[in-house]
Motif scaffolding. Sequence first.
Motif, PDB file in Angstrom:
ATOM      1  N   ALA A  22      35.827  62.891  -0.215  1.00  0.00           N
ATOM      2  CA  ALA A  22      35.315  61.538  -0.004  1.00  0.00           C
ATOM      3  C   ALA A  22      35.744  60.700  -1.200  1.00  0.00           C
ATOM      4  CB  ALA A  22      33.793  61.525   0.132  1.00  0.00           C
ATOM      5  N   PRO A  23      35.870  59.380  -1.034  1.00  0.00           N
ATOM      6  CA  PRO A  23      36.129  58.532  -2.195  1.00  0.00           C
ATOM      7  C   PRO A  23      35.018  58.696  -3.233  1.00  0.00           C
ATOM      8  CG  PRO A  23      36.495  57.313  -0.168  1.00  0.00           C
ATOM      9  CD  PRO A  23      35.865  58.620   0.225  1.00  0.00           C
ATOM     10  N   GLU A  24      35.343  58.502  -4.486  1.00  0.00           N
ATOM     11  CA  GLU A  24      34.367  58.698  -5.550  1.00  0.00           C
ATOM     12  C   GLU A  24      33.173  57.759  -5.408  1.00  0.00           C
ATOM     13  OE1 GLU A  24      34.390  61.107  -7.921  1.00  0.00           O
ATOM     14  OE2 GLU A  24      36.107  61.891  -6.803  1.00  0.00           O
ATOM     15  N   SER A  25      33.418  56.551  -4.938  1.00  0.00           N
ATOM     16  CA  SER A  25      32.309  55.609  -4.746  1.00  0.00           C
ATOM     17  C   SER A  25      31.353  56.097  -3.666  1.00  0.00           C
ATOM     18  CB  SER A  25      32.852  54.226  -4.380  1.00  0.00           C
ATOM     19  OG  SER A  25      33.622  54.288  -3.194  1.00  0.00           O
ATOM     20  N   VAL A  26      31.878  56.802  -2.671  1.00  0.00           N
ATOM     21  CA  VAL A  26      31.034  57.360  -1.610  1.00  0.00           C
ATOM     22  C   VAL A  26      30.226  58.536  -2.146  1.00  0.00           C
ATOM     23  CG1 VAL A  26      31.040  58.544   0.620  1.00  0.00           C
ATOM     24  CG2 VAL A  26      32.531  56.563   0.247  1.00  0.00           C
ATOM     25  N   LEU A  27      30.849  59.380  -2.952  1.00  0.00           N
ATOM     26  CA  LEU A  27      30.112  60.489  -3.560  1.00  0.00           C
ATOM     27  C   LEU A  27      28.953  59.962  -4.390  1.00  0.00           C
ATOM     28  CD1 LEU A  27      29.641  63.435  -4.342  1.00  0.00           C
ATOM     29  CD2 LEU A  27      31.395  63.173  -6.115  1.00  0.00           C
ATOM     30  N   LEU A  28      29.199  58.904  -5.147  1.00  0.00           N
ATOM     31  CA  LEU A  28      28.132  58.307  -5.947  1.00  0.00           C
ATOM     32  C   LEU A  28      26.997  57.822  -5.046  1.00  0.00           C
ATOM     33  CD1 LEU A  28      27.198  57.435  -8.764  1.00  0.00           C
ATOM     34  CD2 LEU A  28      28.427  55.282  -8.416  1.00  0.00           C
ATOM     35  N   PHE A  29      27.330  57.229  -3.919  1.00  0.00           N
ATOM     36  CA  PHE A  29      26.322  56.763  -2.970  1.00  0.00           C
ATOM     37  C   PHE A  29      25.497  57.944  -2.443  1.00  0.00           C
ATOM     38  CE2 PHE A  29      24.816  55.915   1.298  1.00  0.00           C
ATOM     39  CZ  PHE A  29      24.273  54.645   1.211  1.00  0.00           C
ATOM     40  N   ILE A  30      26.159  59.043  -2.093  1.00  0.00           N
ATOM     41  CA  ILE A  30      25.468  60.210  -1.548  1.00  0.00           C
ATOM     42  C   ILE A  30      24.508  60.795  -2.571  1.00  0.00           C
ATOM     43  CG2 ILE A  30      25.782  62.547  -0.644  1.00  0.00           C
ATOM     44  CD1 ILE A  30      28.568  61.622   0.345  1.00  0.00           C
ATOM     45  N   LEU A  31      24.956  60.918  -3.811  1.00  0.00           N
ATOM     46  CA  LEU A  31      24.100  61.479  -4.855  1.00  0.00           C
ATOM     47  C   LEU A  31      22.895  60.581  -5.120  1.00  0.00           C
ATOM     48  CD1 LEU A  31      26.802  62.781  -7.375  1.00  0.00           C
ATOM     49  CD2 LEU A  31      25.605  64.047  -5.584  1.00  0.00           C
TER      50      LEU A  31
ATOM     51  N   PRO B 207      29.354  56.018   3.240  1.00  0.00           N
ATOM     52  CA  PRO B 207      30.487  56.639   3.967  1.00  0.00           C
ATOM     53  C   PRO B 207      30.983  55.736   5.087  1.00  0.00           C
ATOM     54  CG  PRO B 207      28.664  58.201   3.681  1.00  0.00           C
ATOM     55  CD  PRO B 207      28.153  56.853   3.270  1.00  0.00           C
ATOM     56  N   GLN B 208      32.302  55.739   5.280  1.00  0.00           N
ATOM     57  CA  GLN B 208      32.901  54.909   6.320  1.00  0.00           C
ATOM     58  C   GLN B 208      33.740  55.715   7.302  1.00  0.00           C
ATOM     59  OE1 GLN B 208      32.244  51.692   6.654  1.00  0.00           O
ATOM     60  NE2 GLN B 208      31.031  51.537   4.768  1.00  0.00           N
ATOM     61  N   ASP B 209      34.207  56.886   6.904  1.00  0.00           N
ATOM     62  CA  ASP B 209      35.084  57.686   7.755  1.00  0.00           C
ATOM     63  C   ASP B 209      34.434  59.035   8.056  1.00  0.00           C
ATOM     64  OD1 ASP B 209      36.312  59.787   5.667  1.00  0.00           O
ATOM     65  OD2 ASP B 209      36.201  57.815   4.710  1.00  0.00           O
ATOM     66  N   GLU B 210      34.986  59.738   9.025  1.00  0.00           N
ATOM     67  CA  GLU B 210      34.401  61.006   9.479  1.00  0.00           C
ATOM     68  C   GLU B 210      34.377  62.050   8.374  1.00  0.00           C
ATOM     69  OE1 GLU B 210      35.129  64.427  12.921  1.00  0.00           O
ATOM     70  OE2 GLU B 210      36.335  62.586  12.897  1.00  0.00           O
ATOM     71  N   ARG B 211      35.428  62.140   7.579  1.00  0.00           N
ATOM     72  CA  ARG B 211      35.476  63.131   6.505  1.00  0.00           C
ATOM     73  C   ARG B 211      34.373  62.878   5.483  1.00  0.00           C
ATOM     74  NH1 ARG B 211      40.913  63.787   3.036  1.00  0.00           N
ATOM     75  NH2 ARG B 211      40.417  61.591   2.656  1.00  0.00           N
ATOM     76  N   SER B 212      34.149  61.633   5.129  1.00  0.00           N
ATOM     77  CA  SER B 212      33.095  61.305   4.176  1.00  0.00           C
ATOM     78  C   SER B 212      31.713  61.630   4.739  1.00  0.00           C
ATOM     79  CB  SER B 212      33.162  59.823   3.798  1.00  0.00           C
ATOM     80  OG  SER B 212      34.365  59.519   3.127  1.00  0.00           O
ATOM     81  N   TRP B 213      31.521  61.379   6.030  1.00  0.00           N
ATOM     82  CA  TRP B 213      30.239  61.702   6.649  1.00  0.00           C
ATOM     83  C   TRP B 213      30.000  63.205   6.668  1.00  0.00           C
ATOM     84  CZ3 TRP B 213      26.107  58.960   7.314  1.00  0.00           C
ATOM     85  CH2 TRP B 213      26.189  57.589   7.467  1.00  0.00           C
ATOM     86  N   ARG B 214      31.046  63.998   6.887  1.00  0.00           N
ATOM     87  CA  ARG B 214      30.905  65.459   6.852  1.00  0.00           C
ATOM     88  C   ARG B 214      30.499  65.921   5.462  1.00  0.00           C
ATOM     89  NH1 ARG B 214      35.801  65.751   9.960  1.00  0.00           N
ATOM     90  NH2 ARG B 214      36.903  66.327   8.042  1.00  0.00           N
ATOM     91  N   PHE B 215      31.121  65.337   4.454  1.00  0.00           N
ATOM     92  CA  PHE B 215      30.788  65.700   3.085  1.00  0.00           C
ATOM     93  C   PHE B 215      29.349  65.305   2.761  1.00  0.00           C
ATOM     94  CE2 PHE B 215      31.825  65.151  -1.670  1.00  0.00           C
ATOM     95  CZ  PHE B 215      31.619  66.501  -1.913  1.00  0.00           C
ATOM     96  N   ARG B 216      28.953  64.123   3.236  1.00  0.00           N
ATOM     97  CA  ARG B 216      27.589  63.669   3.015  1.00  0.00           C
ATOM     98  C   ARG B 216      26.591  64.629   3.649  1.00  0.00           C
ATOM     99  NH1 ARG B 216      23.111  62.029   6.479  1.00  0.00           N
ATOM    100  NH2 ARG B 216      21.774  60.664   5.200  1.00  0.00           N
TER     101      ARG B 216
END
Length: 381
Positions: free
Chosen positions: A267-276, A56-65
């Motif tokens: 979140a971007p799909e690449s970020v979702l993949l990272f979280i999973l 994650p790089q942005d606040e929205r992605s971190w919230r989703f994570r």
Amino acid sequence: MDGYQPPPPPPPPRPAGIFDATEITTQFEQLLRGPSPAFSTKPLSPAQLPYHANPPQDERSWRFRNQLISLSHTPIKYENPGLLDEALKYIPLERIYAEAKEEDEFFQAQAASLAESRGGNAKPEWGYQDCVIRALLRWFRRVFFTFVNNPPAPTVGRPQLSTAKSAADGSSVSPATASMLCRAVGGRVRWVWNAEDHVWTEVYSDHQRRWVHLDACEEAWDNPRLYSEGWGKKMSYCIAFSTDGATDVTRRYVRNHGLHGAERARAPESVLLFILQEIKRMRRENITLKEDRKKLLIEDEREERELQNYVVKSLAASISKMLPTGSGRGGSAGEVGEQAKLEERQSGSREWREARGEAEPTRRETQGGRMPQGGGPPPDL
């Protein structure tokens, strides 16, 4: 005039059933390319999932994570010995096992009959452990479970499972309870979270070597297209959580993303993949036996092939509709080689379902969706 060349004659008309593949090829290439996931505001097709994971790089992605990490703790509760013992007190095990034995014998007799008529061997559709879960599902929906649109506040000191029975919010409490009950009788379970507002269960079938959809509120078994094509529900994320990790199973439940998909913008799909992948590492870091880790990797690969196959079927159905000879055939995308078992939502009052847009199916091939699906009639309750 000297040098004048008359225009060439028009091409002869094509016979019926013959068509120019050039236009079809162009449309197919456009279908494969699709919009760019990074810039498109349309729902992201699961066919466009990334191959590389990025943190994650942005606040929205971190919230989703953080949200997904928190949700990933839910199935850990199913391993609590005290809760499992409490769950077993509510399950009529003798009845469940008797029904499972009867249904298992039915499937074995069905397979033997097919083998005799066709020659060779035939595998039963479901195994004994599957039949145990199916019997538990029937009991849960028809006896144990009561749907309440506006559940009252739980009584202090009241057992958790009793509260779920008499005051269940069918979209949240009951599926979690059903998952724990399945775990109590020995099933491997997943808790599937949908970003819109519904949750359900998946149970692993050793007999079929795959994860099977189960919705205890609807008495639905192995019917993953129920929500999108039965209820007309648009869904963005369907994430399955287990003690072994987390998996994006949206492709199992949304076969035609253009019709039934919602925007995936948390979140971007690449970020979702990272979280999973992060959740999977967290859940598996204490697995010490090499054989166990290898088994899970094989299951991961097998499931990914299954999910990719849904995308291929969806593309095949879309291409079929482009063909002059395929107009009106192929059904909805992702339906090739399958028979839908679809019906409108059963749990909750009519007014409650209408308010959620889940009162009428978008299409109904069969009046199915409830058990039995592919098997004999369930025992009378």
